[in-house]
Design an enzyme around this catalytic site. Structure first.
Site, PDB file in Angstrom:
ATOM      1  N   GLU A 110       1.198  -1.438   6.590  1.00 55.46           N
ATOM      2  CA  GLU A 110       0.546  -0.470   5.714  1.00 55.46           C
ATOM      3  C   GLU A 110       1.239   0.875   5.876  1.00 55.46           C
ATOM      4  O   GLU A 110       1.879   1.131   6.909  1.00 55.46           O
ATOM      5  CB  GLU A 110      -0.953  -0.343   6.019  1.00 55.46           C
ATOM      6  CG  GLU A 110      -1.285   0.273   7.372  1.00 55.46           C
ATOM      7  CD  GLU A 110      -1.097  -0.704   8.529  1.00 55.46           C
ATOM      8  OE1 GLU A 110      -0.823  -0.233   9.652  1.00 55.46           O
ATOM      9  OE2 GLU A 110      -1.204  -1.922   8.313  1.00 55.46           O
ATOM     10  N   ASP A 111       1.133   1.725   4.859  1.00 54.69           N
ATOM     11  CA  ASP A 111       1.718   3.060   4.944  1.00 54.69           C
ATOM     12  C   ASP A 111       1.017   3.872   6.029  1.00 54.69           C
ATOM     13  O   ASP A 111      -0.118   3.572   6.430  1.00 54.69           O
ATOM     14  CB  ASP A 111       1.603   3.790   3.601  1.00 54.69           C
ATOM     15  CG  ASP A 111       2.488   3.182   2.526  1.00 54.69           C
ATOM     16  OD1 ASP A 111       3.472   2.511   2.888  1.00 54.69           O
ATOM     17  OD2 ASP A 111       2.191   3.379   1.330  1.00 54.69           O
ATOM     18  N   ILE A 112       1.660   4.925   6.457  1.00 52.43           N
ATOM     19  CA  ILE A 112       1.114   5.760   7.530  1.00 52.43           C
ATOM     20  C   ILE A 112      -0.243   6.356   7.146  1.00 52.43           C
ATOM     21  O   ILE A 112      -1.121   6.516   7.993  1.00 52.43           O
ATOM     22  CB  ILE A 112       2.126   6.880   7.908  1.00 52.43           C
ATOM     23  CG1 ILE A 112       1.633   7.644   9.142  1.00 52.43           C
ATOM     24  CG2 ILE A 112       2.382   7.807   6.739  1.00 52.43           C
ATOM     25  CD1 ILE A 112       2.662   8.624   9.689  1.00 52.43           C
ATOM     26  N   ARG A 212       9.583   6.299  -3.691  1.00 51.10           N
ATOM     27  CA  ARG A 212       9.340   6.767  -2.321  1.00 51.10           C
ATOM     28  C   ARG A 212       9.963   5.851  -1.258  1.00 51.10           C
ATOM     29  O   ARG A 212      10.099   6.268  -0.097  1.00 51.10           O
ATOM     30  CB  ARG A 212       7.841   6.920  -2.064  1.00 51.10           C
ATOM     31  CG  ARG A 212       7.065   5.626  -2.153  1.00 51.10           C
ATOM     32  CD  ARG A 212       5.557   5.879  -2.029  1.00 51.10           C
ATOM     33  NE  ARG A 212       4.801   4.660  -2.277  1.00 51.10           N
ATOM     34  CZ  ARG A 212       4.440   3.801  -1.356  1.00 51.10           C
ATOM     35  NH1 ARG A 212       4.785   4.013  -0.081  1.00 51.10           N
ATOM     36  NH2 ARG A 212       3.733   2.721  -1.650  1.00 51.10           N
ATOM     37  N   LYS A 252      -0.438   2.113  -4.741  1.00 45.12           N
ATOM     38  CA  LYS A 252      -0.363   3.504  -5.195  1.00 45.12           C
ATOM     39  C   LYS A 252       0.354   3.591  -6.535  1.00 45.12           C
ATOM     40  O   LYS A 252      -0.076   4.307  -7.451  1.00 45.12           O
ATOM     41  CB  LYS A 252       0.361   4.369  -4.151  1.00 45.12           C
ATOM     42  CG  LYS A 252      -0.367   4.457  -2.814  1.00 45.12           C
ATOM     43  CD  LYS A 252       0.480   5.187  -1.788  1.00 45.12           C
ATOM     44  CE  LYS A 252      -0.203   5.250  -0.436  1.00 45.12           C
ATOM     45  NZ  LYS A 252       0.647   5.885   0.596  1.00 45.12           N
TER      46      LYS A 252
END
Length: 286
Positions: A110-112, A212, A252
């Protein structure tokens, strides 16, 4: 002794086979140094080294912080002094098992800024040459209990595993994922907007590699599926969105479209050009 003769003096199965079928002494000399060189000194033991077999530990982790990455970050080869799931768990593991090195594998990431909730994400540690291997299961419980007081990362089901579990962890990356997203529109959200999402099933996406992550992932267009969505209005501008998707779906980008790189996206489906995502949580790794 010359390098050539030293090379000839090496004993191997091939040389022995050739010697056994030598027809004369000249051929024997070609195969080995002859006569054999006498040693001037006795053999001397200078070092004994040993290592333990790798030890495998596995469990599930929950991440409750939006400022903790899964693995350590580095910049220009230098590791940044930031907390990570791997670093937080490996601390007590290293102290209790004393490995020479430790390797971390997880079932996806998962992203930070994304929390990992629910039953947690499966992970595995490979401990290379652990110096302390006795009572391993008891030590696993000590690690799990110690991390209960950590506000960022907890673990569960932590126990000994086997090397054969590594591919099981990695193939787990292909599992479906369930998320909760907090979405926002300055223009305002209505029940009519949300009804579009509640009716949608098996939405087929085409996602180009998000801007990103282009610095670390190759440019490609990936076909992904959003299986179900349920949305509930929180107030006039915020709503909670629950969705179950195919593994590897960029949530996202599905919300805001990533400048048209994810099609369709929620901005299109809801006809809200300013729609964005405020928070994202992983609820389940099926």
């Amino acid at each position: 002794m010359t390098a050539q003769k030293r090379e000839k003096s090496k004993v191997s199965f091939a040389i022995v086979d050739h010697i056994l079928i030598c027809e004369n002494l000249d051929k024997f000399r070609d195969l080995n140094a002859f006569p054999l060189t006498r040693l001037d000194s006795n053999c001397e033991l200078t070092k004994i080294s040993y290592s333990n077999a790798p030890l495998y530990l596995a469990g599930r982790y929950n991440k409750y912080s939006r400022s903790v990455s899964q693995t350590p970050w580095s910049l220009e080869g230098e590791e940044l002094k930031l907390d990570s799931v791997e670093k937080i768990i490996s601390g007590p593991v290293t102290r209790l098992f004393s490995p020479s090195d430790i390797r971390f594998t997880a079932s996806g990431r998962e992203d930070i800024d994304v929390k990992m909730l629910g039953t947690g994400r499966p992970f595995l540690f490979e401990l290379l040459n652990p110096k302390k291997t006795s009572h391993s299961k008891d030590k696993c419980k000590l690690v799990q209990d110690e991390l209960k007081t950590n506000e960022s990362v907890n673990i569960s089901c932590f126990t000994t595993a086997a090397k054969s579990h590594i591919p099981l962890i990695k193939t787990g990356e292909a599992r479906n994922k369930t998320y909760r997203a907090l979405i926002y529109s300055k223009a305002g959200l209505t029940e009519e907007h949300l009804s579009v999402l509640n009716r949608a099933k098996d939405v087929q996406l085409q996602q180009k590699t998000p801007i990103r992550v282009l610095h670390r992932r190759s440019l490609a267009t990936r076909d992904k599926t959003v299986y179900t969505m349920t949305a509930e209005l929180r107030d006039g501008k915020l709503a909670d969105l629950h969705l179950t998707t195919q593994s590897g779906t960029y949530i996202k980008e599905f919300v805001h479209g990533d400048m048209g790189r994810t099609l369709p996206n929620l901005r299109q489906l809801m006809q809200l050009p300013d729609l964005d995502i405020i928070e994202l949580d992983v609820l389940d790794v099926a």
